[in-house]
Write a protein that holds these residues in place. Structure first.
Motif, PDB file in Angstrom:
ATOM      1  N   GLU A   1       0.792  -1.186   0.019  1.00 32.14           N
ATOM      2  CA  GLU A   1       0.036  -0.047   0.077  1.00 32.14           C
ATOM      3  C   GLU A   1       0.876   1.177   0.038  1.00 32.14           C
ATOM      4  OE1 GLU A   1      -2.736  -0.095   3.048  1.00 32.14           O
ATOM      5  OE2 GLU A   1      -3.469  -2.052   2.608  1.00 32.14           O
ATOM      6  N   LEU A   2       2.095   1.039   0.054  1.00 35.81           N
ATOM      7  CA  LEU A   2       2.950   2.240   0.150  1.00 35.81           C
ATOM      8  C   LEU A   2       3.030   3.141  -0.903  1.00 35.81           C
ATOM      9  CD1 LEU A   2       6.213   0.736   2.031  1.00 35.81           C
ATOM     10  CD2 LEU A   2       4.438   2.279   2.859  1.00 35.81           C
ATOM     11  N   LYS A   3       3.065   2.763  -2.086  1.00 40.10           N
ATOM     12  CA  LYS A   3       2.984   3.568  -3.183  1.00 40.10           C
ATOM     13  C   LYS A   3       1.629   4.708  -3.227  1.00 40.10           C
ATOM     14  CE  LYS A   3       5.796   1.689  -6.813  1.00 40.10           C
ATOM     15  NZ  LYS A   3       5.963   1.635  -8.403  1.00 40.10           N
ATOM     16  N   GLU A   4       0.541   3.958  -3.084  1.00 38.96           N
ATOM     17  CA  GLU A   4      -0.697   4.557  -2.984  1.00 38.96           C
ATOM     18  C   GLU A   4      -0.817   5.616  -1.784  1.00 38.96           C
ATOM     19  OE1 GLU A   4      -4.280   6.149  -4.119  1.00 38.96           O
ATOM     20  OE2 GLU A   4      -2.894   4.720  -5.121  1.00 38.96           O
ATOM     21  N   ARG A   5      -0.392   4.920  -0.659  1.00 37.91           N
ATOM     22  CA  ARG A   5      -0.026   6.067   0.621  1.00 37.91           C
ATOM     23  C   ARG A   5       0.589   7.262   0.256  1.00 37.91           C
ATOM     24  NH1 ARG A   5      -0.830   3.767   6.596  1.00 37.91           N
ATOM     25  NH2 ARG A   5      -2.331   2.610   6.291  1.00 37.91           N
ATOM     26  N   ALA A   6       1.785   7.036  -0.328  1.00 37.08           N
ATOM     27  CA  ALA A   6       2.829   8.081  -0.651  1.00 37.08           C
ATOM     28  C   ALA A   6       2.126   9.146  -1.559  1.00 37.08           C
ATOM     29  CB  ALA A   6       4.062   7.794  -1.378  1.00 37.08           C
ATOM     30  N   LYS A   7       1.585   8.687  -2.564  1.00 34.21           N
ATOM     31  CA  LYS A   7       0.709   9.555  -3.563  1.00 34.21           C
ATOM     32  C   LYS A   7      -0.299  10.233  -2.932  1.00 34.21           C
ATOM     33  CE  LYS A   7       1.929   6.538  -7.398  1.00 34.21           C
ATOM     34  NZ  LYS A   7       1.313   5.549  -8.463  1.00 34.21           N
ATOM     35  N   ARG A   8      -1.217   9.648  -2.018  1.00 31.99           N
ATOM     36  CA  ARG A   8      -2.222  10.458  -1.158  1.00 31.99           C
ATOM     37  C   ARG A   8      -1.620  11.457  -0.353  1.00 31.99           C
ATOM     38  NH1 ARG A   8      -5.737   6.543   2.121  1.00 31.99           N
ATOM     39  NH2 ARG A   8      -6.940   8.478   2.603  1.00 31.99           N
ATOM     40  N   LEU A   9      -0.627  11.149   0.345  1.00 33.80           N
ATOM     41  CA  LEU A   9      -0.040  12.082   0.881  1.00 33.80           C
ATOM     42  C   LEU A   9       0.595  13.482   0.293  1.00 33.80           C
ATOM     43  CD1 LEU A   9       1.940   9.595   3.595  1.00 33.80           C
ATOM     44  CD2 LEU A   9       0.266  11.403   4.189  1.00 33.80           C
ATOM     45  N   GLN A  10       1.213  13.042  -0.963  1.00 37.16           N
ATOM     46  CA  GLN A  10       1.698  14.042  -1.880  1.00 37.16           C
ATOM     47  C   GLN A  10       0.614  14.996  -2.390  1.00 37.16           C
ATOM     48  OE1 GLN A  10       4.798  13.641  -5.387  1.00 37.16           O
ATOM     49  NE2 GLN A  10       2.708  13.310  -6.088  1.00 37.16           N
ATOM     50  N   GLU A  11      -0.839  14.296  -2.551  1.00 39.64           N
ATOM     51  CA  GLU A  11      -1.731  15.281  -2.797  1.00 39.64           C
ATOM     52  C   GLU A  11      -2.150  16.133  -1.534  1.00 39.64           C
ATOM     53  OE1 GLU A  11      -4.643  12.675  -4.225  1.00 39.64           O
ATOM     54  OE2 GLU A  11      -3.602  12.067  -6.106  1.00 39.64           O
ATOM     55  N   ALA A  12      -1.863  15.749  -0.279  1.00 37.12           N
ATOM     56  CA  ALA A  12      -2.381  16.169   0.747  1.00 37.12           C
ATOM     57  C   ALA A  12      -1.379  17.334   1.129  1.00 37.12           C
ATOM     58  CB  ALA A  12      -2.585  15.286   1.848  1.00 37.12           C
TER      59      ALA A  12
END
Length: 403
Positions: free
Chosen positions: A213-224
């Protein structure tokens, strides 16, 4: 040179060294040799390791010696995964008595398969618009068990000291206050502080969660609105970070934390030399910032090894230079020694040295900047402290560390 050369330090009887080296060269490449039929030997010959050098370093007693053995591994055996490299050069060998991987020489054709840091020293400075001095980073030392309002208050207290970066502690896995929520709150707080002071600190959020799940989490955090990622690279794995840093959709610097690395480099007789583990391999994995123990604080890396590590992080080559962040027990009285040792391209990384300041974290950050300014002006800290209360209080508590 199209082969990988690994150098090992080991303890053995002098008369065993040739056979030991041959066993490594063959055992980690083709598995066996003398028992193979001639036709099979001809087929597997391109894959067989070769002895590059055997050198006795010192006699230990009447029977054993300390020696170095260098083995040449054909690049044809490897894939573009760091796991393949480490398994080849030190996999089962790491369990074979007193033996330590002390160096790796990697061909340019092999390194060309890796991207290295997206940002590195230059890219990080461009993001912060700070070019003429070390960066200062504060650590969230109070993390678990805090409410969002309490965390926001701690963020503001650190930020008002003028620090460039604020990072999570590596132990912050608890998600009672989810990382997306923290990122948004700290960004809002940072923008308010920028309106007040003209400077906004960047926040490094600890990227955690299930591996897949790390890639998806990283992208969501980037968007945040995340500014940087802190990543426990040696517990998650070097190839995991490499996959994250090489993703084109993730455009945020990665700060590699060395948690667990001591189990791999700290022994003089076993494991992997720090300049290989925290230097060469982190560059291959794409780290923009490398955290490691300084030679001066509470957890120490030997000065010689620290110097070699820095040389690896800054060596010319296919990858961007990595920003070093020497850590553990750093306080304002160490700033002259840190800048003498590492120059301006360094992150002064402090937890207790900021939060433990007698007047609080805001004063702690200011004390670090006052120390840096004094060094840049060529003024002794004791002299600068006479006109800077925060630095004076810091020196009264911790003193000045001299080389």
């Amino acid at each position: 040179m199209n082969d990988v050369i690994a150098r090992y330090a080991l303890t053995d009887r002098a008369e065993n060294l040739s056979a030991r080296a041959e066993g490594i060269a063959v055992g980690l490449t083709v598995g066996s040799w003398t028992d193979l039929p001639r036709a099979t030997q001809e087929r597997v010959e391109p894959f067989r390791g070769r002895i590059e050098e055997i050198r006795t370093v010192e006699a230990i007693d009447g029977h054993r010696v300390r020696a170095e053995i260098a083995i040449r591994y054909p690049m044809i055996n490897l894939t573009d995964q760091i796991a393949a490299l480490l398994t080849t050069v030190f996999g089962k060998l790491s369990m074979d008595g007193e033996i330590r991987l002390v160096d790796l020489t990697l061909p340019s054709a092999y390194l060309a398969q890796f991207q290295g840091a997206k940002f590195g020293v230059r890219g990080l400075r461009d993001r912060l618009s700070v070019y003429d001095r070390p960066l200062v980073m504060s650590i969230f030392k109070t993390c678990v068990g805090q409410t969002l309002d309490e965390l926001g208050m701690h963020f503001r207290e650190q930020a008002l000291g003028g620090v460039d970066l604020i990072k999570d502690d590596e132990i912050f896995f608890h998600e009672a206050v989810p990382p997306y929520v923290r990122v948004k709150r700290y960004r809002e707080e940072g923008l308010r502080i920028e309106q007040e002071t003209g400077r906004r600190p960047r926040y490094a959020v600890n990227l955690t969660g299930p591996v897949f799940e790390l890639k998806e989490r990283a992208k969501r955090l980037q968007e945040a609105g995340a500014d940087l990622f802190l990543f426990n690279v040696f517990t998650y794995g070097l190839d995991v970070m490499r996959e994250l840093t090489s993703d084109r959709d993730i455009q945020i610097p990665f700060m590699a934390h060395p948690a667990f690395a001591g189990a791999l480099y700290a022994s003089e007789r076993h494991g992997i030399a720090a300049h290989v583990l925290l230097g060469d391999l982190l560059r291959m994995a794409g780290a923009d910032i490398a955290i490691f123990p300084s030679p001066f604080g509470s957890v120490k890396l030997h000065r010689k090894e620290s110097a070699e590590l820095i040389a690896r992080l800054r060596a010319p080559g296919p990858f961007a230079k990595v920003m070093p962040a020497p850590s553990a027990g750093i306080h304002p009285g160490m700033v002259p020694l840190l800048m003498e040792t590492y120059g301006k391209d360094v992150i002064v990384n402090a937890g207790g040295g900021i939060h433990g300041h007698p007047a609080g974290a805001t004063a702690g950050g200011k004390a670090f900047y006052q120390a840096i300014e004094a060094v840049l002006r060529g003024v002794p800290l004791s002299e600068a402290a006479a006109s800077h209360e925060e630095l004076s209080d810091a020196l009264a508590k911790w003193g000045e560390v001299r080389g």
